[in-house]
Scaffold this motif. Structure first.
Motif, PDB file in Angstrom:
ATOM      1  N   ALA A  32       0.838  -1.345  -0.015  1.00 20.69           N
ATOM      2  CA  ALA A  32       0.031  -0.021   0.093  1.00 20.69           C
ATOM      3  C   ALA A  32       0.722   1.389   0.158  1.00 20.69           C
ATOM      4  O   ALA A  32       0.551   2.189  -0.664  1.00 20.69           O
ATOM      5  CB  ALA A  32      -0.904  -0.182   1.161  1.00 20.69           C
ATOM      6  N   LEU A  33       1.955   1.302   0.877  1.00 19.67           N
ATOM      7  CA  LEU A  33       2.834   2.629   0.676  1.00 19.67           C
ATOM      8  C   LEU A  33       3.648   2.584  -0.583  1.00 19.67           C
ATOM      9  O   LEU A  33       3.747   3.564  -1.169  1.00 19.67           O
ATOM     10  CB  LEU A  33       3.937   2.220   1.686  1.00 19.67           C
ATOM     11  CG  LEU A  33       4.998   3.406   1.843  1.00 19.67           C
ATOM     12  CD1 LEU A  33       3.956   4.715   2.465  1.00 19.67           C
ATOM     13  CD2 LEU A  33       6.146   3.315   2.700  1.00 19.67           C
ATOM     14  N   MET A  34       4.016   1.556  -1.413  1.00 19.56           N
ATOM     15  CA  MET A  34       4.532   1.440  -2.590  1.00 19.56           C
ATOM     16  C   MET A  34       3.635   2.124  -3.442  1.00 19.56           C
ATOM     17  O   MET A  34       3.982   2.964  -4.338  1.00 19.56           O
ATOM     18  CB  MET A  34       5.155   0.004  -2.748  1.00 19.56           C
ATOM     19  CG  MET A  34       5.919   0.137  -4.120  1.00 19.56           C
ATOM     20  SD  MET A  34       4.888  -0.257  -5.550  1.00 19.56           S
ATOM     21  CE  MET A  34       5.308   1.112  -6.486  1.00 19.56           C
ATOM     22  N   ARG A  35       2.377   1.716  -3.691  1.00 19.49           N
ATOM     23  CA  ARG A  35       1.272   2.318  -4.430  1.00 19.49           C
ATOM     24  C   ARG A  35       1.167   3.721  -4.169  1.00 19.49           C
ATOM     25  O   ARG A  35       0.955   4.659  -5.154  1.00 19.49           O
ATOM     26  CB  ARG A  35      -0.136   1.504  -4.112  1.00 19.49           C
ATOM     27  CG  ARG A  35      -0.093   0.015  -4.807  1.00 19.49           C
ATOM     28  CD  ARG A  35      -1.546  -0.424  -4.457  1.00 19.49           C
ATOM     29  NE  ARG A  35      -1.561  -1.709  -5.210  1.00 19.49           N
ATOM     30  CZ  ARG A  35      -1.913  -1.821  -6.388  1.00 19.49           C
ATOM     31  NH1 ARG A  35      -1.857  -0.929  -7.319  1.00 19.49           N
ATOM     32  NH2 ARG A  35      -1.876  -3.013  -6.941  1.00 19.49           N
ATOM     33  N   SER A  36       1.106   4.100  -2.916  1.00 18.62           N
ATOM     34  CA  SER A  36       0.791   5.463  -2.578  1.00 18.62           C
ATOM     35  C   SER A  36       2.080   6.486  -3.263  1.00 18.62           C
ATOM     36  O   SER A  36       1.774   7.431  -3.464  1.00 18.62           O
ATOM     37  CB  SER A  36       0.537   5.683  -1.279  1.00 18.62           C
ATOM     38  OG  SER A  36       1.570   5.518  -0.311  1.00 18.62           O
ATOM     39  N   ARG A  37       3.104   5.859  -3.005  1.00 21.49           N
ATOM     40  CA  ARG A  37       4.378   6.304  -3.461  1.00 21.49           C
ATOM     41  C   ARG A  37       4.368   6.841  -5.145  1.00 21.49           C
ATOM     42  O   ARG A  37       4.574   7.801  -5.322  1.00 21.49           O
ATOM     43  CB  ARG A  37       5.514   5.844  -2.966  1.00 21.49           C
ATOM     44  CG  ARG A  37       5.764   6.060  -1.404  1.00 21.49           C
ATOM     45  CD  ARG A  37       7.144   5.344  -0.921  1.00 21.49           C
ATOM     46  NE  ARG A  37       8.109   5.664  -1.870  1.00 21.49           N
ATOM     47  CZ  ARG A  37       8.990   6.523  -1.597  1.00 21.49           C
ATOM     48  NH1 ARG A  37       8.885   7.509  -0.725  1.00 21.49           N
ATOM     49  NH2 ARG A  37      10.098   6.671  -2.500  1.00 21.49           N
ATOM     50  N   TYR A  38       3.909   5.632  -5.857  1.00 25.65           N
ATOM     51  CA  TYR A  38       3.615   5.831  -7.241  1.00 25.65           C
ATOM     52  C   TYR A  38       2.706   7.063  -7.380  1.00 25.65           C
ATOM     53  O   TYR A  38       3.028   7.690  -8.387  1.00 25.65           O
ATOM     54  CB  TYR A  38       3.394   4.308  -7.697  1.00 25.65           C
ATOM     55  CG  TYR A  38       2.860   4.563  -9.216  1.00 25.65           C
ATOM     56  CD1 TYR A  38       3.807   4.558 -10.240  1.00 25.65           C
ATOM     57  CD2 TYR A  38       1.470   4.844  -9.551  1.00 25.65           C
ATOM     58  CE1 TYR A  38       3.347   4.975 -11.365  1.00 25.65           C
ATOM     59  CE2 TYR A  38       1.195   5.301 -10.876  1.00 25.65           C
ATOM     60  CZ  TYR A  38       1.995   5.113 -11.809  1.00 25.65           C
ATOM     61  OH  TYR A  38       1.707   5.410 -13.237  1.00 25.65           O
ATOM     62  N   THR A  39       1.652   6.875  -6.757  1.00 28.67           N
ATOM     63  CA  THR A  39       0.739   8.094  -6.890  1.00 28.67           C
ATOM     64  C   THR A  39       1.311   9.333  -6.723  1.00 28.67           C
ATOM     65  O   THR A  39       0.820  10.411  -7.415  1.00 28.67           O
ATOM     66  CB  THR A  39      -0.473   7.740  -6.100  1.00 28.67           C
ATOM     67  OG1 THR A  39      -1.330   6.565  -6.450  1.00 28.67           O
ATOM     68  CG2 THR A  39      -1.514   9.084  -6.221  1.00 28.67           C
ATOM     69  N   ALA A  40       1.941   9.463  -5.777  1.00 26.23           N
ATOM     70  CA  ALA A  40       2.801  10.656  -5.424  1.00 26.23           C
ATOM     71  C   ALA A  40       3.768  11.362  -6.469  1.00 26.23           C
ATOM     72  O   ALA A  40       3.787  12.221  -6.699  1.00 26.23           O
ATOM     73  CB  ALA A  40       3.342  10.361  -3.914  1.00 26.23           C
ATOM     74  N   TYR A  41       4.322  10.065  -7.105  1.00 26.85           N
ATOM     75  CA  TYR A  41       5.104  10.471  -8.172  1.00 26.85           C
ATOM     76  C   TYR A  41       4.208  10.995  -9.503  1.00 26.85           C
ATOM     77  O   TYR A  41       4.756  12.016  -9.931  1.00 26.85           O
ATOM     78  CB  TYR A  41       6.028   9.353  -8.574  1.00 26.85           C
ATOM     79  CG  TYR A  41       7.092   9.217  -8.040  1.00 26.85           C
ATOM     80  CD1 TYR A  41       8.419   9.920  -8.297  1.00 26.85           C
ATOM     81  CD2 TYR A  41       7.421   8.117  -7.416  1.00 26.85           C
ATOM     82  CE1 TYR A  41       9.447   9.685  -7.623  1.00 26.85           C
ATOM     83  CE2 TYR A  41       8.811   7.967  -6.630  1.00 26.85           C
ATOM     84  CZ  TYR A  41       9.891   8.822  -6.753  1.00 26.85           C
ATOM     85  OH  TYR A  41      10.930   8.801  -6.147  1.00 26.85           O
ATOM     86  N   VAL A  42       3.131  10.508  -9.522  1.00 24.85           N
ATOM     87  CA  VAL A  42       2.230  10.846 -10.567  1.00 24.85           C
ATOM     88  C   VAL A  42       1.793  12.507 -10.199  1.00 24.85           C
ATOM     89  O   VAL A  42       1.891  13.293 -11.151  1.00 24.85           O
ATOM     90  CB  VAL A  42       0.945   9.942 -10.580  1.00 24.85           C
ATOM     91  CG1 VAL A  42       0.036  10.583 -11.500  1.00 24.85           C
ATOM     92  CG2 VAL A  42       1.398   8.501 -11.047  1.00 24.85           C
ATOM     93  N   ARG A  43       1.291  12.459  -9.053  1.00 23.48           N
ATOM     94  CA  ARG A  43       0.990  13.909  -8.600  1.00 23.48           C
ATOM     95  C   ARG A  43       1.914  14.957  -8.293  1.00 23.48           C
ATOM     96  O   ARG A  43       1.603  16.116  -7.701  1.00 23.48           O
ATOM     97  CB  ARG A  43       0.072  13.668  -7.387  1.00 23.48           C
ATOM     98  CG  ARG A  43      -1.253  12.634  -7.776  1.00 23.48           C
ATOM     99  CD  ARG A  43      -2.157  12.599  -6.783  1.00 23.48           C
ATOM    100  NE  ARG A  43      -2.657  13.995  -6.259  1.00 23.48           N
ATOM    101  CZ  ARG A  43      -3.899  14.403  -6.795  1.00 23.48           C
ATOM    102  NH1 ARG A  43      -4.302  13.803  -7.816  1.00 23.48           N
ATOM    103  NH2 ARG A  43      -4.269  15.760  -6.576  1.00 23.48           N
ATOM    104  N   ARG A  44       3.329  14.127  -8.388  1.00 24.74           N
ATOM    105  CA  ARG A  44       4.417  15.242  -8.145  1.00 24.74           C
ATOM    106  C   ARG A  44       4.397  15.880  -6.488  1.00 24.74           C
ATOM    107  O   ARG A  44       4.586  16.868  -6.406  1.00 24.74           O
ATOM    108  CB  ARG A  44       4.594  16.512  -9.077  1.00 24.74           C
ATOM    109  CG  ARG A  44       4.756  15.752 -10.500  1.00 24.74           C
ATOM    110  CD  ARG A  44       4.820  16.792 -11.506  1.00 24.74           C
ATOM    111  NE  ARG A  44       4.949  16.214 -12.766  1.00 24.74           N
ATOM    112  CZ  ARG A  44       4.886  16.649 -13.817  1.00 24.74           C
ATOM    113  NH1 ARG A  44       4.916  17.971 -14.052  1.00 24.74           N
ATOM    114  NH2 ARG A  44       5.171  16.115 -15.195  1.00 24.74           N
ATOM    115  N   ASP A  45       4.181  14.971  -5.582  1.00 23.06           N
ATOM    116  CA  ASP A  45       4.092  15.226  -4.443  1.00 23.06           C
ATOM    117  C   ASP A  45       5.240  14.980  -3.787  1.00 23.06           C
ATOM    118  O   ASP A  45       5.326  14.044  -3.068  1.00 23.06           O
ATOM    119  CB  ASP A  45       2.799  14.501  -3.847  1.00 23.06           C
ATOM    120  CG  ASP A  45       2.388  14.781  -2.329  1.00 23.06           C
ATOM    121  OD1 ASP A  45       3.399  15.471  -1.653  1.00 23.06           O
ATOM    122  OD2 ASP A  45       1.336  14.452  -1.790  1.00 23.06           O
TER     123      ASP A  45
END
Ligand code: ZN
Length: 126
Positions: A32-45
């Motif tokens: 779940a953390l790995m997925r959220s970090r991918y999402t953060a890359y997508v959103r440039r967070d």
């Protein structure tokens, strides 16, 4: 219509990665953390990426501009559950080049859990 989560799960963004990026709850598994970090890359967070990075390997800053992420596939996960202290997640991420061609990268990431929080430690190209 609800926004699909960028991480490619079946859930909506509001139910999946958004509460993690907003700090409303912690990832319960390394996956779940790995997925959220991918999402953060997508959103440039950048803030989220840095705060979920282990202090021993965390860079001072990230350059998130210019990469157009196009998808994530989680290939395998070892440990990383709610009662584990470490975990690995192997994934493939897709991105789009300037000319529209799709490229992919595969990485085996290592995670550790400290004080109940999963953190990204490091990764090897697989
Ligand atoms: Zn998600």
């Amino acid at each position: 219509m609800a926004l699909a989560c960028p991480c490619g799960s079946e859930s909506t963004y509001a139910d999946c990665c958004r509460p993690l990026l907003r700090g409303e709850r912690e990832a319960t598994t390394a996956s779940a953390l790995m997925r959220s970090r991918y999402t953060a890359y997508v959103r440039r967070d950048e803030d989220y990426l840095l705060r979920t990075w282990h202090p021993s390997t965390r860079p001072a800053a990230l350059d998130l501009v210019g990469v157009h992420w196009r998808g994530l596939v989680v290939n395998a996960a070892t440990d990383g559950g709610a009662s584990d202290g470490t975990g690995t997640v192997t994934f493939t991420a897709l991105w789009e080049q300037q000319d529209g061609a799709l490229e992919s990268m595969k990485e085996r990431s290592r995670f550790v859990r400290e004080d109940g929080r999963w953190l990204y430690l490091d990764g090897d190209a697989d």
